[in-house]
Design a protein around this motif. Structure first.
Motif, PDB file in Angstrom:
ATOM      1  N   GLY A 279       0.812  -1.215   0.000  1.00 28.65           N
ATOM      2  CA  GLY A 279       0.000   0.000   0.000  1.00 28.65           C
ATOM      3  C   GLY A 279       0.841   1.259   0.000  1.00 28.65           C
ATOM      4  O   GLY A 279       1.803   1.379   0.767  1.00 28.65           O
ATOM      5  N   LYS A 280       0.506   2.165  -0.902  1.00 33.92           N
ATOM      6  CA  LYS A 280       1.165   3.481  -0.936  1.00 33.92           C
ATOM      7  C   LYS A 280       0.156   4.507  -1.446  1.00 33.92           C
ATOM      8  O   LYS A 280       0.445   5.308  -2.329  1.00 33.92           O
ATOM      9  N   ALA A 281      -1.032   4.444  -0.876  1.00 37.73           N
ATOM     10  CA  ALA A 281      -2.103   5.351  -1.317  1.00 37.73           C
ATOM     11  C   ALA A 281      -1.718   6.798  -1.045  1.00 37.73           C
ATOM     12  O   ALA A 281      -0.942   7.087  -0.126  1.00 37.73           O
ATOM     13  N   ALA A 282      -2.302   7.695  -1.820  1.00 36.27           N
ATOM     14  CA  ALA A 282      -1.975   9.116  -1.700  1.00 36.27           C
ATOM     15  C   ALA A 282      -2.343   9.638  -0.315  1.00 36.27           C
ATOM     16  O   ALA A 282      -1.607  10.422   0.287  1.00 36.27           O
ATOM     17  N   ARG A 283      -3.478   9.226   0.183  1.00 39.17           N
ATOM     18  CA  ARG A 283      -3.863   9.644   1.539  1.00 39.17           C
ATOM     19  C   ARG A 283      -4.005   8.390   2.404  1.00 39.17           C
ATOM     20  O   ARG A 283      -4.734   7.465   2.044  1.00 39.17           O
ATOM     21  N   ARG A 284      -3.279   8.375   3.500  1.00 39.86           N
ATOM     22  CA  ARG A 284      -3.236   7.157   4.321  1.00 39.86           C
ATOM     23  C   ARG A 284      -3.311   7.487   5.798  1.00 39.86           C
ATOM     24  O   ARG A 284      -2.773   8.499   6.258  1.00 39.86           O
ATOM     25  N   ALA A 285      -3.939   6.577   6.542  1.00 40.45           N
ATOM     26  CA  ALA A 285      -3.758   6.560   7.981  1.00 40.45           C
ATOM     27  C   ALA A 285      -2.353   6.003   8.237  1.00 40.45           C
ATOM     28  O   ALA A 285      -1.809   5.289   7.395  1.00 40.45           O
ATOM     29  N   PRO A 286      -1.778   6.324   9.404  1.00 43.51           N
ATOM     30  CA  PRO A 286      -0.371   5.959   9.641  1.00 43.51           C
ATOM     31  C   PRO A 286      -0.209   4.503  10.056  1.00 43.51           C
ATOM     32  O   PRO A 286       0.182   4.194  11.188  1.00 43.51           O
ATOM     33  N   THR A 287      -0.491   3.617   9.139  1.00 45.92           N
ATOM     34  CA  THR A 287      -0.514   2.178   9.417  1.00 45.92           C
ATOM     35  C   THR A 287       0.280   1.464   8.335  1.00 45.92           C
ATOM     36  O   THR A 287      -0.070   1.553   7.157  1.00 45.92           O
ATOM     37  N   ALA A 288       1.331   0.785   8.756  1.00 40.18           N
ATOM     38  CA  ALA A 288       2.210   0.094   7.802  1.00 40.18           C
ATOM     39  C   ALA A 288       1.950  -1.407   7.861  1.00 40.18           C
ATOM     40  O   ALA A 288       1.764  -1.971   8.937  1.00 40.18           O
ATOM     41  N   PHE A 289       1.946  -2.019   6.702  1.00 42.31           N
ATOM     42  CA  PHE A 289       1.682  -3.451   6.562  1.00 42.31           C
ATOM     43  C   PHE A 289       2.837  -3.983   5.723  1.00 42.31           C
ATOM     44  O   PHE A 289       3.021  -3.556   4.581  1.00 42.31           O
ATOM     45  N   PHE A 290       3.622  -4.881   6.304  1.00 44.09           N
ATOM     46  CA  PHE A 290       4.850  -5.270   5.602  1.00 44.09           C
ATOM     47  C   PHE A 290       5.259  -6.699   5.924  1.00 44.09           C
ATOM     48  O   PHE A 290       4.788  -7.297   6.898  1.00 44.09           O
ATOM     49  N   ASP A 291       6.145  -7.206   5.085  1.00 40.95           N
ATOM     50  CA  ASP A 291       6.722  -8.538   5.238  1.00 40.95           C
ATOM     51  C   ASP A 291       8.242  -8.424   5.268  1.00 40.95           C
ATOM     52  O   ASP A 291       8.802  -7.513   4.663  1.00 40.95           O
ATOM     53  N   VAL A 292       8.865  -9.393   5.919  1.00 37.02           N
ATOM     54  CA  VAL A 292      10.317  -9.545   5.814  1.00 37.02           C
ATOM     55  C   VAL A 292      10.559 -10.857   5.069  1.00 37.02           C
ATOM     56  O   VAL A 292      10.070 -11.910   5.512  1.00 37.02           O
ATOM     57  N   ALA A 293      11.271 -10.796   3.955  1.00 43.23           N
ATOM     58  CA  ALA A 293      11.455 -11.988   3.104  1.00 43.23           C
ATOM     59  C   ALA A 293      12.029 -13.138   3.916  1.00 43.23           C
ATOM     60  O   ALA A 293      13.012 -12.975   4.651  1.00 43.23           O
ATOM     61  N   GLY A 294      11.368 -14.273   3.808  1.00 43.52           N
ATOM     62  CA  GLY A 294      11.883 -15.477   4.449  1.00 43.52           C
ATOM     63  C   GLY A 294      11.558 -15.595   5.932  1.00 43.52           C
ATOM     64  O   GLY A 294      11.969 -16.564   6.580  1.00 43.52           O
ATOM     65  N   VAL A 295      10.849 -14.628   6.501  1.00 41.55           N
ATOM     66  CA  VAL A 295      10.503 -14.691   7.930  1.00 41.55           C
ATOM     67  C   VAL A 295       8.984 -14.581   8.057  1.00 41.55           C
ATOM     68  O   VAL A 295       8.384 -13.626   7.553  1.00 41.55           O
ATOM     69  N   ALA A 296       8.367 -15.546   8.715  1.00 37.19           N
ATOM     70  CA  ALA A 296       6.911 -15.525   8.855  1.00 37.19           C
ATOM     71  C   ALA A 296       6.489 -14.296   9.665  1.00 37.19           C
ATOM     72  O   ALA A 296       7.198 -13.885  10.596  1.00 37.19           O
ATOM     73  N   PRO A 297       5.318 -13.710   9.333  1.00 40.62           N
ATOM     74  CA  PRO A 297       4.864 -12.533  10.078  1.00 40.62           C
ATOM     75  C   PRO A 297       4.840 -12.765  11.594  1.00 40.62           C
ATOM     76  O   PRO A 297       5.230 -11.888  12.379  1.00 40.62           O
ATOM     77  N   ARG A 298       4.432 -13.953  12.003  1.00 43.94           N
ATOM     78  CA  ARG A 298       4.381 -14.230  13.445  1.00 43.94           C
ATOM     79  C   ARG A 298       5.782 -14.191  14.059  1.00 43.94           C
ATOM     80  O   ARG A 298       5.985 -13.691  15.173  1.00 43.94           O
ATOM     81  N   ALA A 299       6.752 -14.719  13.295  1.00 42.90           N
ATOM     82  CA  ALA A 299       8.132 -14.725  13.799  1.00 42.90           C
ATOM     83  C   ALA A 299       8.677 -13.303  13.895  1.00 42.90           C
ATOM     84  O   ALA A 299       9.419 -12.972  14.830  1.00 42.90           O
ATOM     85  N   VAL A 300       8.287 -12.446  12.947  1.00 46.73           N
ATOM     86  CA  VAL A 300       8.703 -11.039  13.022  1.00 46.73           C
ATOM     87  C   VAL A 300       8.107 -10.406  14.275  1.00 46.73           C
ATOM     88  O   VAL A 300       8.804  -9.722  15.047  1.00 46.73           O
ATOM     89  N   ALA A 301       6.808 -10.664  14.495  1.00 44.04           N
ATOM     90  CA  ALA A 301       6.138 -10.071  15.664  1.00 44.04           C
ATOM     91  C   ALA A 301       6.760 -10.584  16.965  1.00 44.04           C
ATOM     92  O   ALA A 301       6.933  -9.822  17.928  1.00 44.04           O
ATOM     93  N   GLU A 302       7.118 -11.864  16.987  1.00 43.15           N
ATOM     94  CA  GLU A 302       7.738 -12.418  18.204  1.00 43.15           C
ATOM     95  C   GLU A 302       9.127 -11.819  18.432  1.00 43.15           C
ATOM     96  O   GLU A 302       9.492 -11.490  19.563  1.00 43.15           O
ATOM     97  N   HIS A 303       9.869 -11.669  17.353  1.00 44.58           N
ATOM     98  CA  HIS A 303      11.202 -11.062  17.445  1.00 44.58           C
ATOM     99  C   HIS A 303      11.087  -9.634  18.006  1.00 44.58           C
ATOM    100  O   HIS A 303      11.853  -9.241  18.895  1.00 44.58           O
ATOM    101  N   LEU A 304      10.102  -8.896  17.504  1.00 43.24           N
ATOM    102  CA  LEU A 304       9.915  -7.519  17.975  1.00 43.24           C
ATOM    103  C   LEU A 304       9.396  -7.496  19.417  1.00 43.24           C
ATOM    104  O   LEU A 304       9.822  -6.661  20.224  1.00 43.24           O
TER     105      LEU A 304
END
Ligand SMILES: Cc1ncc(COP(=O)(O)O)c(C=O)c1O
Length: 418
Positions: free
Chosen positions: A339-364
């Protein structure tokens, strides 16, 4: 200002996030709360308003005694507070346990006037709570469901497509005022205009937009606008704002002895009175966030004026912080942002290649950074993006986040993305 448990003024010229943060006891645990899109922390003033309501003594509505009167007053104040927050009128504010419950309630009631061959329009951008209730009632009645599509490269929900989607049989257009996953803020006013041009109603999910931008339901053209207080520093309950005249035309299922009056007839059972006192305190808190004005004049004008000024300040503050967040993530090679809409709420949605989203969240999480993983119920969008069932990582800003929260996120993701 007097930080702590007051709703004291923010005396600096720029948005005084340090003073704002002092109002939130939960932030003292040192975590970077970037999970606000799923629910915010609450300031002392909200906690105290809830406690004060219970301390004073509450009764159910309609009794002959003072405690009952206090509950009546709390409900009236809460309706006025929501009206000030979104630009509605108190008589058109309906409370419910959640935006999802309210959507089901209204979908059920509106669909009684639909007939086979009618159609409705839902969007691929929306949280499922503004999709599934409509699809389910449409299926029961024999109403056709049409889809507004997201541009998966930009994340935009182009308003122009609604010109082709709506027609003489369209009864309702359901659309979000902001995506809770990728932040897109569609041109709801244009979409509602097209809906109205076809004689359809427009049901707007304002749950994700309300904490981030000044809201004016009339300007948006929203016939119905839902918002959940727990997304803007209040307790876990939701409200729907509509024109009372429109509500007069809609009859939900209700108990025989309960009130037939609007908005009461849409509220099922006993309301959470103490939480409603907290909701009013949350709106009062939001109304104090505009920086710069001296304390005396800050009290001047209506609360609606102060809410609008404060939410404009919040939007500007969050926008600058979000640029830091997206800029930092964009520098990391293995990170894909959606997502890179012209007008956005400040919410980022992203992936790290090769790392499951849950694993990213646990790492953080292990580094004290709270983010969400999954589809966040943006189910249709995540399906279209090929992200089901694991979704992606969501880091969302609210007005109490600061640069250190963002920098800790970027550093934590950078550990994984090297
Ligand atoms: C955009 C959006 N709509 C609707 C909802 C559902 O809200 P509630 O939990 O009040 O049903 C959410 C919750 O995350 C949301 O973000």
């Amino acid at each position: 200002m007097t930080a702590g448990n007051g709703d004291g003024a923010l005396d600096r010229e720029s948005f005084d996030v340090a003073a704002v943060r002092e109002r939130y006891p939960a932030l003292a645990d040192g975590h970077a709360y970037l999970d606000g899109a799923a629910g915010t922390q609450v300031p002392f003033s909200v906690i105290e308003a809830i406690a004060a309501a219970y301390r004073a003594g509450l009764g159910n509505l309609g009794g002959a005694f003072a405690a009952s009167g206090r509950s009546v007053a709390i409900v009236a104040e809460a309706r006025a507070a929501v009206a000030d927050l979104v630009g509605g009128v108190p008589e058109g504010v309906v409370f419910g346990p959640s935006a999802t419950a309210l959507a089901y309630r209204i979908a059920d009631a509106l669909s009684r006037a639909w007939t086979p061959g009618d159609d409705i329009v839902v969007s691929r951008l929306d949280h499922d709570s503004n999709v599934r209730p409509w699809i389910q009632v449409a299926g029961r009645v024999g109403v056709t469901v049409k889809w507004a599509e997201v541009d998966l490269v930009t994340g935009e929900l182009p308003a122009g497509q609604y010109a082709d989607l709506v027609g003489p049989r369209t009864r309702l257009v359901a659309v979000t005022a902001a995506s809770n996953a990728i932040g897109t803020i569609p041109d709801v006013a244009a979409i509602a205009g097209l809906a109205h041009g076809a004689g359809a109603l427009c049901y707007v999910d304002g749950v994700h937009a309300t904490p981030h931008v000044p809201v004016d339901v009339a300007g948006l053209g929203a016939d119905f606008y839902t918002t959940s207080a727990y997304k803007w520093s209040g307790p876990h309950l939701a409200a729907l704002a509509a024109d009372p005249g429109l509500l007069e035309t809609v009859w939900p299922d209700k108990l025989a002895p309960s009130s037939n009056a609007v908005p009461w007839r849409f509220e099922r059972g006993t309301l959470p009175f103490a939480d409603l006192a907290g909701l009013t305190a949350a709106v009062d808190h939001l109304a104090t966030l505009a920086p710069g004005a001296p304390p005396a004049s800050r009290r001047a004008g209506t609360r609606r004026d102060r809410v609008l000024a404060s939410m404009a300040a919040v939007e500007a503050y969050e926008g600058a912080l979000f640029a830091r967040l997206t800029g930092g993530l964009a520098d990391l090679d293995r990170v894909t942002m959606y997502g890179k809409a012209a007008r956005r709420a400040p919410t980022a949605f992203f992936d790290v290649a090769g790392v499951a989203p849950r694993a990213v969240a646990e790492h953080l999480a292990a580094r004290g950074v709270n983010v969400w993983d999954g589809d966040n119920y943006a189910y249709e969008l995540c399906t279209a993006l090929g992200l089901e069932p694991d979704g992606a990582v969501r880091a969302g800003l609210v007005h109490y986040n600061d640069a250190s929260d963002v920098d800790r996120l970027i550093e934590g993701v950078a550990d994984l993305a090297r």
